[in-house]
Design an enzyme around this catalytic site. Sequence first.
Site, mmCIF file in Angstrom:
data_model
loop_
_atom_site.group_PDB
_atom_site.id
_atom_site.type_symbol
_atom_site.label_atom_id
_atom_site.label_comp_id
_atom_site.label_asym_id
_atom_site.label_seq_id
_atom_site.Cartn_x
_atom_site.Cartn_y
_atom_site.Cartn_z
ATOM 1 N N ASN A 10 0.867 -1.185 0.000
ATOM 2 C CA ASN A 10 0.000 0.000 0.000
ATOM 3 C C ASN A 10 0.902 1.233 0.000
ATOM 4 O O ASN A 10 1.509 1.545 1.020
ATOM 5 C CB ASN A 10 -0.880 -0.032 1.255
ATOM 6 C CG ASN A 10 -1.695 1.236 1.425
ATOM 7 O OD1 ASN A 10 -1.811 2.046 0.507
ATOM 8 N ND2 ASN A 10 -2.286 1.410 2.603
ATOM 9 N N TRP A 11 0.968 1.882 -1.152
ATOM 10 C CA TRP A 11 1.865 3.057 -1.262
ATOM 11 C C TRP A 11 1.243 4.310 -0.645
ATOM 12 O O TRP A 11 1.897 5.324 -0.527
ATOM 13 C CB TRP A 11 2.217 3.314 -2.730
ATOM 14 C CG TRP A 11 3.300 2.406 -3.261
ATOM 15 C CD1 TRP A 11 3.761 1.247 -2.687
ATOM 16 C CD2 TRP A 11 4.063 2.585 -4.460
ATOM 17 N NE1 TRP A 11 4.757 0.702 -3.456
ATOM 18 C CE2 TRP A 11 4.956 1.491 -4.554
ATOM 19 C CE3 TRP A 11 4.058 3.546 -5.480
ATOM 20 C CZ2 TRP A 11 5.863 1.355 -5.617
ATOM 21 C CZ3 TRP A 11 4.969 3.403 -6.554
ATOM 22 C CH2 TRP A 11 5.852 2.325 -6.603
ATOM 23 N N LYS A 12 -0.036 4.241 -0.293
ATOM 24 C CA LYS A 12 -0.731 5.413 0.278
ATOM 25 C C LYS A 12 -0.551 6.622 -0.649
ATOM 26 O O LYS A 12 -0.550 6.458 -1.852
ATOM 27 C CB LYS A 12 -0.233 5.685 1.693
ATOM 28 C CG LYS A 12 -0.228 4.434 2.561
ATOM 29 C CD LYS A 12 -0.007 4.721 4.000
ATOM 30 C CE LYS A 12 0.076 3.412 4.767
ATOM 31 N NZ LYS A 12 0.035 3.566 6.201
ATOM 32 N N HIS A 94 -9.469 0.908 5.024
ATOM 33 C CA HIS A 94 -8.189 1.112 5.728
ATOM 34 C C HIS A 94 -8.437 2.069 6.898
ATOM 35 O O HIS A 94 -9.256 2.983 6.792
ATOM 36 C CB HIS A 94 -7.158 1.704 4.756
ATOM 37 C CG HIS A 94 -5.772 1.718 5.323
ATOM 38 N ND1 HIS A 94 -5.359 2.659 6.227
ATOM 39 C CD2 HIS A 94 -4.713 0.900 5.126
ATOM 40 C CE1 HIS A 94 -4.101 2.426 6.565
ATOM 41 N NE2 HIS A 94 -3.681 1.358 5.909
ATOM 42 N N GLU A 96 -6.884 4.502 7.945
ATOM 43 C CA GLU A 96 -6.689 5.928 7.617
ATOM 44 C C GLU A 96 -7.924 6.495 6.920
ATOM 45 O O GLU A 96 -8.264 7.666 7.109
ATOM 46 C CB GLU A 96 -5.422 6.089 6.762
ATOM 47 C CG GLU A 96 -4.173 5.889 7.614
ATOM 48 C CD GLU A 96 -2.940 5.413 6.868
ATOM 49 O OE1 GLU A 96 -2.914 5.506 5.625
ATOM 50 O OE2 GLU A 96 -2.008 4.935 7.540
ATOM 51 N N GLU A 164 -5.288 -5.219 10.607
ATOM 52 C CA GLU A 164 -4.301 -4.153 10.776
ATOM 53 C C GLU A 164 -4.582 -3.400 12.079
ATOM 54 O O GLU A 164 -5.418 -2.469 12.087
ATOM 55 C CB GLU A 164 -4.394 -3.169 9.609
ATOM 56 C CG GLU A 164 -4.078 -3.772 8.269
ATOM 57 C CD GLU A 164 -3.440 -2.745 7.338
ATOM 58 O OE1 GLU A 164 -2.346 -3.015 6.856
ATOM 59 O OE2 GLU A 164 -4.023 -1.671 7.132
ATOM 60 N N GLY A 170 2.608 1.965 10.744
ATOM 61 C CA GLY A 170 3.610 3.025 10.613
ATOM 62 C C GLY A 170 4.334 3.369 11.906
ATOM 63 O O GLY A 170 5.006 4.396 11.989
ATOM 64 N N SER A 208 3.523 -2.482 10.287
ATOM 65 C CA SER A 208 4.971 -2.522 10.533
ATOM 66 C C SER A 208 5.618 -3.849 10.156
ATOM 67 O O SER A 208 6.536 -4.321 10.841
ATOM 68 C CB SER A 208 5.271 -2.157 11.995
ATOM 69 O OG SER A 208 4.869 -0.819 12.253
ATOM 70 N N GLY A 229 2.815 -1.255 4.247
ATOM 71 C CA GLY A 229 2.848 0.160 3.892
ATOM 72 C C GLY A 229 4.271 0.597 3.577
ATOM 73 O O GLY A 229 4.776 0.399 2.471
ATOM 74 N N GLY A 230 4.929 1.182 4.567
ATOM 75 C CA GLY A 230 6.251 1.785 4.366
ATOM 76 C C GLY A 230 7.255 0.888 3.669
ATOM 77 O O GLY A 230 7.983 1.332 2.763
#
Length: 248
Positions: A10-12, A94, A96, A164, A170, A208, A229-230
Amino acid sequence: MEPRKLAAGNWKMNGDLAALGQIDALLAGAGDAACDVLICPPATLIHPMVARVGSADLLVGGQDCHAKDAGAHTGDISARQLRDIGASHVILGHSERRADHGETDADVAAKAGAAQAAGLIAIICVGETEDQRDQGRTLEVIAEQLAGSLPQGATAAYTVLAYEPVWAIGTGRTPTVAQIAEVHALLRDKLTARLDDGAQVTLLYGGSVKPANAAEIFAIPNVDGALVGGASLKAEDFAPIISALAAA
Ligand code: PEP
């Protein structure tokens, strides 16, 4: 039949056209992984990424969709439009989006229904906040989110569930192996009770995930992959996660 393994990135709201170079590196490094590999870039990069991937074995998805097919919804994108430009999956619910856009379980279920109707696989996200975990409410919260977010007529072919924990996204913090196992067992039980093919739904852990902890997480029962993600932004981080999943 075992659930399909999936490594999903997920590049957001990160990445521009220059970032597509990561795809080349990923394709070169990942080889013929024994799992599906998916990148969900920002909407601006979905079509260029599909074009860049060509016939190679890498899936591209969206990060959200509208519940309607078309209409007066400025700024939104429908599931059909995502499918039209070559997306195979869409992330829905998600944390967010639940936090930033007030998305409810009912919203997520409506979007997932639209995704399914358009031929997209919905990656439905659920997860507790730190307060909810501290209050001992994790399983209750997850069960409620799952019940409310799964659309009518859901099938394993068009549904992926991602656990999640909000506090792990993150932050560099992850639940213990036992905590992940407990939630994934609950998800599997609920899915098996509700769907004829619930045993085949792919269950992802997200929060993470890094090259250093991937193998340990993928060894947990009912963990069929990860939503990352990251660590999905750079091929040098994502490739070892894919390899760990393929080897699990
Ligand atoms: C995510 O946002 O879905 C996620 C899991 O992020 P990270 O891997 O950076 O914690």
